[in-house]
Design a protein around this motif. Sequence first.
Motif, short mmCIF file in Angstrom:
data_model
loop_
_atom_site.label_atom_id
_atom_site.label_comp_id
_atom_site.label_asym_id
_atom_site.label_seq_id
_atom_site.Cartn_x
_atom_site.Cartn_y
_atom_site.Cartn_z
N LEU A 255 0.83 -1.21 0.00
CA LEU A 255 0.00 0.00 0.00
C LEU A 255 0.86 1.26 0.00
O LEU A 255 0.54 2.24 -0.69
N GLN A 256 1.94 1.26 0.77
CA GLN A 256 2.83 2.42 0.78
C GLN A 256 3.49 2.61 -0.58
O GLN A 256 3.71 3.74 -1.02
N SER B 78 0.94 4.29 -2.59
CA SER B 78 0.83 5.69 -2.18
C SER B 78 1.96 6.53 -2.75
O SER B 78 1.75 7.64 -3.25
N LEU C 213 1.67 9.72 -5.38
CA LEU C 213 2.14 11.06 -5.03
C LEU C 213 3.03 11.67 -6.11
O LEU C 213 3.09 12.89 -6.25
N HIS D 170 -6.66 14.92 -0.67
CA HIS D 170 -6.14 13.71 -0.03
C HIS D 170 -6.08 13.90 1.49
O HIS D 170 -6.44 12.99 2.25
N ARG E 157 -9.53 11.77 -5.24
CA ARG E 157 -8.44 11.87 -4.25
C ARG E 157 -9.01 11.89 -2.84
O ARG E 157 -8.39 11.35 -1.91
N GLY F 231 -7.95 9.12 -0.22
CA GLY F 231 -7.35 9.46 1.06
C GLY F 231 -8.06 8.78 2.22
O GLY F 231 -7.41 8.30 3.16
N PHE G 4 -7.02 5.07 2.17
CA PHE G 4 -5.68 4.87 2.72
C PHE G 4 -5.70 4.96 4.24
O PHE G 4 -5.10 4.13 4.94
N CYS H 279 -2.56 -2.18 -4.98
CA CYS H 279 -3.67 -2.13 -4.02
C CYS H 279 -4.37 -3.47 -3.93
O CYS H 279 -4.72 -3.95 -2.84
N SER I 26 3.84 16.47 -2.23
CA SER I 26 2.88 16.34 -3.33
C SER I 26 3.16 17.26 -4.51
O SER I 26 2.73 16.98 -5.63
N THR J 114 0.21 7.79 9.66
CA THR J 114 -0.60 6.94 8.80
C THR J 114 -2.01 6.72 9.34
O THR J 114 -2.96 6.65 8.57
#
Length: 413
Positions: A18-19, A22, A26, A50, A101, A105, A108, A168, A219, A395
Amino acid sequence: MLNPYLTVTAVIVGVTLLQAASGLLLVLLPLRMSAEQFSVQMIGWVAAAHGAGFLLGCAVIGRFIAAVGHVRAFAALAATLAAVVLAFAAFREPLAWIGLRLVGGACFAGLFTVAESWIADRTPQLLRGRVLGFYTVCSKASLVVAPLFLGAMELAGPWAFMLVSALCSLSLLPVTTTRAASPTVSAFSTLGVRELYRLAPVALVGCLTVGLINAPLLSLAPVYGEGIGLGLAHIVWLFPVLQLGSLVLQWPLGRWSDRGDRRRMIAALNVVVAVVALVLWALGAPHVWVLMPLLFLLGGAALSIYAICVAHAGDHARPEQMVPMVSSLLMVWGVGAVIGPALAAAVMQWGGVQGLFLYVAVVAAPFAGYVRWRITRRAAVPDAEHVHFVNLPTTSPVSVELGMAKALADKKD
């Protein structure tokens, strides 16, 4: 001794994927928005969405997990996120990207909450610090490495989004096939802003400042790189270099802060952030061999301040206050992450892409002055009453429960 690591390995693998997703997003999203002729201001609004989604996810995920359980919640959120990522390739309207987004967000935040509550539940209290360290290194490493793959991809088509969506989806495999029992859901509690400011004003203002700085820095860095004429092979390194600075410097800086008044470290790091940002702004379009070391130093300083602010807050809190207080600090950071990208994008729209660093310096410098003033208003906490530095990730609220276990034990002793 290895059992605690083995029981959470599946979850850590899922979070690492997942990271990676992410980190790819970004870097990918600003570049695609720029290619679609989105204004810098609109790119900032999408980045702000996000942060808003993160706050929304933190607020509602507890009830969702309680209703359906950890495995189903993770599966539903990961599937939704995979679909959201693919939708970016199908839509080109700015408002649609803001909405996507926002939902992404929230997903996540929910996914990290599920995963980290699982890790916290399955790890013995005395080993949580080690497990958190392993988890943090895996997460940071994936954020450093994953964006580099974009340098070898065609960004104009759907392939990059398909890669993120696949990551994902793949995160589902280790989490949904683990035999570990689902943990109970802890109540999410916070402190009011007034009480938080009374306990640790530097930590409160610091976490807001960190959100205002770090969210736009991470970002909008690709927009800066493209604006100064870097090629894709160099642009994809900007975000990883910032994260690499944090990975290398955050732990030694945090441990150093254990040895004295943490506020001096917080002030010094903000001075470093302001000075390096001003140098980058003044240089305009520096050579890549000058740019990368400066970004490494900037990332190492800017991305380390949050965890030191949390440790400073812990120095002033009673054991029963620590978890709700640090949860509140995470929410304050999230507010900054909503506001910061929009403000930084406005400065970039007005003064050119190098205005990103002017914005960072203008935010960091006054905060450094504020911290120096606070040092004259309140005596430092004695070293014997310090909690040990914990490298907390931004997180989910559950990272607090995982990371502050050792600090709570220290306070009780």
